[in-house]
Design a protein around this motif. Structure first.
Motif, PDB file in Angstrom:
ATOM      1  N   HIS A  55      -7.135 -10.891  -9.874  1.00  0.00           N
ATOM      2  CA  HIS A  55      -7.575  -9.560  -9.457  1.00  0.00           C
ATOM      3  C   HIS A  55      -6.431  -8.726  -8.881  1.00  0.00           C
ATOM      4  O   HIS A  55      -5.511  -9.254  -8.260  1.00  0.00           O
ATOM      5  CB  HIS A  55      -8.713  -9.672  -8.441  1.00  0.00           C
ATOM      6  CG  HIS A  55      -9.997 -10.154  -9.049  1.00  0.00           C
ATOM      7  ND1 HIS A  55     -10.285 -11.497  -9.182  1.00  0.00           N
ATOM      8  CD2 HIS A  55     -11.049  -9.476  -9.583  1.00  0.00           C
ATOM      9  CE1 HIS A  55     -11.467 -11.620  -9.769  1.00  0.00           C
ATOM     10  NE2 HIS A  55     -11.951 -10.424 -10.023  1.00  0.00           N
ATOM     11  N   ALA A  56      -6.531  -7.426  -9.106  1.00  0.00           N
ATOM     12  CA  ALA A  56      -5.517  -6.489  -8.626  1.00  0.00           C
ATOM     13  C   ALA A  56      -6.193  -5.253  -8.053  1.00  0.00           C
ATOM     14  O   ALA A  56      -7.311  -4.892  -8.447  1.00  0.00           O
ATOM     15  CB  ALA A  56      -4.579  -6.081  -9.762  1.00  0.00           C
ATOM     16  N   ILE A  57      -5.497  -4.621  -7.125  1.00  0.00           N
ATOM     17  CA  ILE A  57      -5.973  -3.379  -6.513  1.00  0.00           C
ATOM     18  C   ILE A  57      -5.198  -2.215  -7.129  1.00  0.00           C
ATOM     19  O   ILE A  57      -3.971  -2.187  -7.085  1.00  0.00           O
ATOM     20  CB  ILE A  57      -5.771  -3.404  -4.987  1.00  0.00           C
ATOM     21  CG1 ILE A  57      -6.544  -4.569  -4.367  1.00  0.00           C
ATOM     22  CG2 ILE A  57      -6.225  -2.083  -4.361  1.00  0.00           C
ATOM     23  CD1 ILE A  57      -6.172  -4.851  -2.917  1.00  0.00           C
ATOM     24  N   PHE A  58      -5.932  -1.270  -7.709  1.00  0.00           N
ATOM     25  CA  PHE A  58      -5.328  -0.071  -8.288  1.00  0.00           C
ATOM     26  C   PHE A  58      -5.446   1.064  -7.285  1.00  0.00           C
ATOM     27  O   PHE A  58      -6.537   1.331  -6.762  1.00  0.00           O
ATOM     28  CB  PHE A  58      -6.034   0.323  -9.583  1.00  0.00           C
ATOM     29  CG  PHE A  58      -5.489  -0.361 -10.809  1.00  0.00           C
ATOM     30  CD1 PHE A  58      -4.993   0.377 -11.875  1.00  0.00           C
ATOM     31  CD2 PHE A  58      -5.474  -1.741 -10.903  1.00  0.00           C
ATOM     32  CE1 PHE A  58      -4.492  -0.248 -13.007  1.00  0.00           C
ATOM     33  CE2 PHE A  58      -4.984  -2.380 -12.022  1.00  0.00           C
ATOM     34  CZ  PHE A  58      -4.488  -1.619 -13.084  1.00  0.00           C
ATOM     35  N   SER A  59      -4.326   1.738  -7.025  1.00  0.00           N
ATOM     36  CA  SER A  59      -4.315   2.905  -6.139  1.00  0.00           C
ATOM     37  C   SER A  59      -3.581   4.030  -6.852  1.00  0.00           C
ATOM     38  O   SER A  59      -2.382   3.929  -7.106  1.00  0.00           O
ATOM     39  CB  SER A  59      -3.612   2.577  -4.809  1.00  0.00           C
ATOM     40  OG  SER A  59      -4.220   1.472  -4.172  1.00  0.00           O
ATOM     41  N   ALA A  60      -4.315   5.088  -7.170  1.00  0.00           N
ATOM     42  CA  ALA A  60      -3.722   6.239  -7.852  1.00  0.00           C
ATOM     43  C   ALA A  60      -3.631   7.409  -6.882  1.00  0.00           C
ATOM     44  O   ALA A  60      -4.592   7.722  -6.172  1.00  0.00           O
ATOM     45  CB  ALA A  60      -4.547   6.626  -9.072  1.00  0.00           C
ATOM     46  N   PRO A 157     -12.174  -1.780  -3.553  1.00  0.00           N
ATOM     47  CA  PRO A 157     -10.913  -2.469  -3.240  1.00  0.00           C
ATOM     48  C   PRO A 157     -10.892  -3.002  -1.818  1.00  0.00           C
ATOM     49  O   PRO A 157     -11.395  -2.369  -0.894  1.00  0.00           O
ATOM     50  CB  PRO A 157      -9.856  -1.378  -3.431  1.00  0.00           C
ATOM     51  CG  PRO A 157     -10.582  -0.099  -3.158  1.00  0.00           C
ATOM     52  CD  PRO A 157     -11.991  -0.314  -3.662  1.00  0.00           C
ATOM     53  N   GLU A 158     -10.311  -4.194  -1.668  1.00  0.00           N
ATOM     54  CA  GLU A 158     -10.055  -4.709  -0.329  1.00  0.00           C
ATOM     55  C   GLU A 158      -8.804  -4.042   0.224  1.00  0.00           C
ATOM     56  O   GLU A 158      -7.962  -3.542  -0.524  1.00  0.00           O
ATOM     57  CB  GLU A 158      -9.864  -6.229  -0.386  1.00  0.00           C
ATOM     58  CG  GLU A 158     -11.083  -6.984  -0.889  1.00  0.00           C
ATOM     59  CD  GLU A 158     -10.830  -8.475  -0.989  1.00  0.00           C
ATOM     60  OE1 GLU A 158      -9.709  -8.914  -0.639  1.00  0.00           O
ATOM     61  OE2 GLU A 158     -11.746  -9.204  -1.412  1.00  0.00           O
ATOM     62  N   GLU A 159      -8.675  -4.046   1.524  1.00  0.00           N
ATOM     63  CA  GLU A 159      -7.491  -3.447   2.146  1.00  0.00           C
ATOM     64  C   GLU A 159      -6.294  -4.371   1.938  1.00  0.00           C
ATOM     65  O   GLU A 159      -6.325  -5.529   2.337  1.00  0.00           O
ATOM     66  CB  GLU A 159      -7.719  -3.244   3.644  1.00  0.00           C
ATOM     67  CG  GLU A 159      -6.642  -2.433   4.339  1.00  0.00           C
ATOM     68  CD  GLU A 159      -6.630  -0.975   3.920  1.00  0.00           C
ATOM     69  OE1 GLU A 159      -5.549  -0.365   4.000  1.00  0.00           O
ATOM     70  OE2 GLU A 159      -7.687  -0.460   3.517  1.00  0.00           O
ATOM     71  N   PRO A 160      -5.234  -3.892   1.287  1.00  0.00           N
ATOM     72  CA  PRO A 160      -4.053  -4.752   1.086  1.00  0.00           C
ATOM     73  C   PRO A 160      -3.421  -5.143   2.415  1.00  0.00           C
ATOM     74  O   PRO A 160      -3.534  -4.434   3.414  1.00  0.00           O
ATOM     75  CB  PRO A 160      -3.092  -3.863   0.268  1.00  0.00           C
ATOM     76  CG  PRO A 160      -3.939  -2.780  -0.299  1.00  0.00           C
ATOM     77  CD  PRO A 160      -5.042  -2.561   0.685  1.00  0.00           C
ATOM     78  N   ILE A 161      -2.759  -6.275   2.413  1.00  0.00           N
ATOM     79  CA  ILE A 161      -2.044  -6.726   3.603  1.00  0.00           C
ATOM     80  C   ILE A 161      -0.907  -5.759   3.907  1.00  0.00           C
ATOM     81  O   ILE A 161      -0.184  -5.336   3.006  1.00  0.00           O
ATOM     82  CB  ILE A 161      -1.472  -8.138   3.390  1.00  0.00           C
ATOM     83  CG1 ILE A 161      -2.591  -9.129   3.049  1.00  0.00           C
ATOM     84  CG2 ILE A 161      -0.710  -8.621   4.621  1.00  0.00           C
ATOM     85  CD1 ILE A 161      -2.080 -10.431   2.496  1.00  0.00           C
ATOM     86  N   ASP A 162      -0.762  -5.418   5.175  1.00  0.00           N
ATOM     87  CA  ASP A 162       0.359  -4.579   5.595  1.00  0.00           C
ATOM     88  C   ASP A 162       1.474  -5.492   6.098  1.00  0.00           C
ATOM     89  O   ASP A 162       1.393  -6.041   7.193  1.00  0.00           O
ATOM     90  CB  ASP A 162      -0.078  -3.618   6.695  1.00  0.00           C
ATOM     91  CG  ASP A 162       1.047  -2.683   7.126  1.00  0.00           C
ATOM     92  OD1 ASP A 162       2.124  -2.712   6.489  1.00  0.00           O
ATOM     93  OD2 ASP A 162       0.846  -1.931   8.103  1.00  0.00           O
TER      94      ASP A 162
END
Length: 298
Positions: A55-60, A157-162
């Motif tokens: 799985h991947a998170i897409f952010s446009a 989307p889940e919140e990506p790790i910062d």
């Protein structure tokens, strides 16, 4: 022609038609995100460089597309495709985000085969459309006048790790030609559980070390090496990173022409790969990796 056997997550209304690509999608006002490429490989290749999880998170955003993949809160990979690389890039919100099955997406992008030029000198044309939360990502892929339509389910989307990797906290940075890093990996013992990176303003300057079945191995780079484009080291730093976490980044290394290696005050590692696509345009893939705390604390 007809339906294809695809994973359920693709929901793949995967069908073919001879109607022109320009007639396939609904009016643009219905979509919050639309992007087109004359060569689908310019997207699929960059995504393969980070495809180590399903799985991947897409952010446009108006600046382009960012795709994020993570593993165990210790590794994060980001692929950046600037808006001007697309022939069409329309976004109707400040940020459009969704999570998607990356494996299924890559299968769809390569539905005509993975070669740059598949049939009679023609590349696969891609159009992506997304109507918003709860809707699938729709792909229109055209080659030799035949259009394949794929609809892939999306999730919130889940919140990506910062990783909080800030340029002001970077202590050491080198930029290498990718060929030299490939050569180093071919000579080091990859049975080692860790890769040790030493960066220093004095000798050995930049050293890669492994501790595998064949014993200890070191690969040194002089700071004035022809293979090094930039050397900026302010303090001596030695950190170890799990090889299992770094191995996925070799996909990006294989596609890249240059790589930036940076460490910050905590020993976190950033590997940024400069990749040229089939049309000579530049994209970036960046990996963040946590140091191996157990080894450092010994």
């Amino acid at each position: 022609m007809g339906w294809r056997n695809v994973p359920y997550e693709a929901l793949c209304l995967c069908f073919r038609t001879t109607m022109p690509l320009s007639t396939q999608s609904q009016p643009g006002e219905q979509h919050v995100f639309v992007a087109s490429l004359d060569n689908a490989r310019n997207l699929s290749n960059i995504l393969k460089a980070i495809a180590f999880k399903d799985h991947a998170i897409f952010s446009a955003t108006p600046n382009g597309l960012k795709v994020t993949v993570e593993d165990s809160k210790c590794l994060q990979a980001n692929a950046f495709i600037q808006a001007d690389i697309f022939q069409e890039f329309t976004i109707r919100e400040d940020l459009v985000g969704f999570q998607i099955n990356l494996t299924v997406l890559l299968d769809c992008l390569n539905i005509f085969g993975g070669s740059a030029v598949s049939v009679a000198g023609m590349s696969t044309v891609l159009k992506m459309c997304y109507r918003g939360y709860g809707y699938p990502l729709t792909l229109f892929l055209e080659e030799a006048g035949v259009v394949t339509v794929c609809k892939i389910n999306t999730q919130e989307p889940e919140e990506p790790i910062d990783f909080d990797f800030c340029s002001t906290n970077v202590t050491n940075k080198v930029i290498l030609l990718s060929e030299s890093l490939k050569e180093a990996f071919s000579e080091l013992d990859m049975t080692s559980e860790v890769l040790q990176i030493t960066m220093s303003p004095s000798q050995p300057y930049f050293r890669l070390s492994t501790f595998g079945n064949s014993g200890n191995a070191h690969y040194d780079y002089p700071k004035d090496s022809d293979m090094m484009d930039l050397f900026q080291c302010t303090k001596t730093q030695t950190n170890r990173y799990k090889m299992s976490l770094l191995k996925p980044s070799t996909k990006a290394l294989a596609l890249s022409c240059k790589v930036s290696v940076r460490t910050d005050t905590r020993g976190f590692l950033s590997l940024q790969y400069l990749i040229r696509n089939d049309d000579g345009q530049i994209c970036f893939v960046e990996y963040y990796c946590c140091p191996d705390i157990e080894v450092d604390d010994e």
